[in-house]
Design an enzyme around this catalytic site. Structure first.
Site: not given
Ligand code: PNW
Length: 493
Positions: A40, A60, A73, A98, A143, A187-188, A328, A330, A397
């Site tokens: 990223q 690509h 890129d 991190r 990741h 990661n995830e 993580n 959100y 996260e």
């Molecule tokens: C994470 N959801 O992805 C990733 O670890 C990161 O690379 C990403 O940039 C970041 O969160 C923001 O999206 C997620 O649907 C994608 O709950 C989707 C979810 C959670 C995390």
């Protein structure tokens, strides 16, 4: 009288809004950090001997699948600008950074037969720059950017990848471990497996619903455990670090308090988080997954469950492979019970068998899946404590996106304040949270959303060849929180 009541009512609402923020200090040893990931931010996708990975290939060969045909890129050009990144971290005052290693920058073939020295030097320099500035590295080994040559051999759906990952992990501990206290293997993994090999909606784009995601997860769990044991046996006594995995989940809130919806929400947590966590923090896959997938598989005409099974030996090898818990988080979903979907095609969602939605009352941001639900993180943390025997937790996260239209990201300030407030309240509930990581240090390539979604504390100008970084106003707020360990003007002990 009426007016007086109205004024009283308004003042009352305002004071509640302020009072809602937890005003207890975070403990002295609580760690604050910020996060990024290699694909990223780094760019330099084929520079200095780096090999191709599955996201290079995906962006690509399928530009139409990424917003504005964006690629990683160049990204934030952190391969050349890591000193600026560290200066930003220093400005924030965070305890740790991190970031992730690009496997194919270190091992272009994916295997240890060929080590790319400039790649190794890049990470050595980054780590040195961090240490020189008093910032601890927290390194993610994987990741999402698998070396393409390993994908050509089947990637995470092939058993050989377990050993390839183990060797890459061992090499990383050898090369960098003297300076690293915190590691994450994956990661995830849910996104890797479900999107990458089940639904086929992200790299490497393999659509094998109801099969690919389970096979992938099985190998990821074995690879994680191999890496943890390698560290434990070969490096722990000399390097003294801690190794874990980070698994993401949304909080799953029952849509009503009916017994069926409560059970459905628990099932959703087990199918999303427990799928990876149970084998590591308890043992084996969750019972509800084993039962449901076996039943549906047999009814579909398979002779065995589509969910692979671990031997007793594997179950005990994987169980306990953590030194802390990474999560993580959100957002949240509402979960309802539904009638069983008739048996037909294999499908993870039918295996889970729930209906999910998000409430229109929840505040939105610029990405469709992220509704702002700070209360959800408190509930999730309490659920993790109860379900997995009160582990030490690092939130690896948490963050929110904007559309880039302003540097005055007031929504992000409120987001961090309100989520952290709920984290602090969860700690009062008895959850052992030891660290918190903002996603992200800076705007970066948000996977299929390209550069349209901006999760950064720092803005990055992607039209500028210098990729100029500018603080948004959330930098000042997070910096103050890191410095004072307090979310409001003055805090209580
Ligand atoms: C994470 N959801 O992805 C990733 O670890 C990161 O690379 C990403 O940039 C970041 O969160 C923001 O999206 C997620 O649907 C994608 O709950 C989707 C979810 C959670 C995390």
């Amino acid at each position: 009288m009426f007016l007086g009541g109205f004024i009283f009512c308004c003042l009352f609402v305002i004071s509640i809004a302020q009072d809602e923020t937890n005003n207890k200090l975070f403990p002295e040893h609580f760690l604050f950090g910020a996060a990024t990931a290699s694909y990223q931010i780094e760019g330099a996708w084929d520079e200095d001997g780096k090999g191709e990975n599955i996201w290079d290939r995906y962006t690509h060969t399928h530009p139409e699948l990424i917003a504005n045909n964006d690629t990683g890129d160049v990204a934030c050009d952190s391969y050349h600008k890591y000193k600026e990144d560290v200066a930003m971290l220093k400005e924030l005052g965070v305890d740790y950074y991190r970031f992730s290693l690009s496997w194919s920058r270190i091992l272009p073939t994916g295997f240890v037969n060929k080590i790319n020295l400039p790649g190794v030097t890049y990470y050595k320099n980054l780590i040195k720059e961090l240490k020189d500035n008093g910032i601890e590295p927290l390194i993610t080994l994987y990741h999402w950017d698998l070396p393409q040559p390993l994908q050509d051999l089947g990637g995470w759906t092939s058993e050989f990848v377990v050993e390839a990952f183990a060797e890459y992990a061992r090499l990383s501990f050898e090369l960098f471990g003297d300076d690293v206290k915190y590691w994450l293997t994956f990661n995830e993994p849910k996104q890797t497996c479900l999107d990458g090999y089940g639904q086929g909606s992200t790299a490497p784009g393999i659509a094998s619903p109801g099969l690919g995601e389970y096979i992938c997860a099985h190998h990821v769990l074995k690879a994680h455990a191999r890496a943890w044991h390698i560290y434990d046996q070969e490096f722990r006594t000399t390097q003294n670090g801690q190794v874990s995995i980070t698994i993401d989940t949304m909080w799953c809130e029952p849509a009503t308090d009916s017994e069926e919806d409560v059970a459905a929400a628990e099932k959703a947590l087990q199918f999303t988080y427990g799928w990876y966590a149970n084998a590591i923090y308890n043992s084996d896959y969750p019972e509800i997954m084993k039962t449901r997938i076996a039943e549906r598989s047999l009814a579909e005409g398979f002779n065995q469950s589509r969910l692979p099974s671990f031997t007793d030996e594997e179950i005990s090898y994987i169980s306990g492979t953590f030194d802390y818990m990474g999560i993580n988080m959100y957002t949240s979903i509402l979960v309802e019970a539904v009638d069983e979907v008739p048996v037909g095609e294999p499908n993870y969602n039918y295996d889970m068998g729930i209906k999910s939605s998000q409430s229109d009352d929840w505040e939105s941001c610029s990405i469709y899946w992220l509704k702002i639900t700070p209360w959800g993180i408190r509930k999730l943390l309490n659920w993790l404590k109860e379900t997995y025997n009160n582990p030490a937790i690092i939130i690896t996260e948490n963050g929110v996106t904007d559309d880039g239209s302003t540097l005055e990201d007031e929504q992000r300030v409120r987001f961090y304040r309100d989520y952290l407030s709920n984290v602090r309240s969860a700690m009062e509930d008895g959850v052992n949270v030891i660290g918190y990581t903002a996603w992200s240090l800076m705007d970066n390539l948000e996977w299929r959303q390209g550069y349209t979604q901006k999760f950064g504390l720092f803005h990055v100008d992607f039209d500028d060849i210098n990729r100029t970084r500018t603080p948004k106003i959330s930098v000042a707020y997070y910096k103050k929180v890191v410095e004072t360990h307090c979310l409001v003007d003055t805090c209580e002990e």
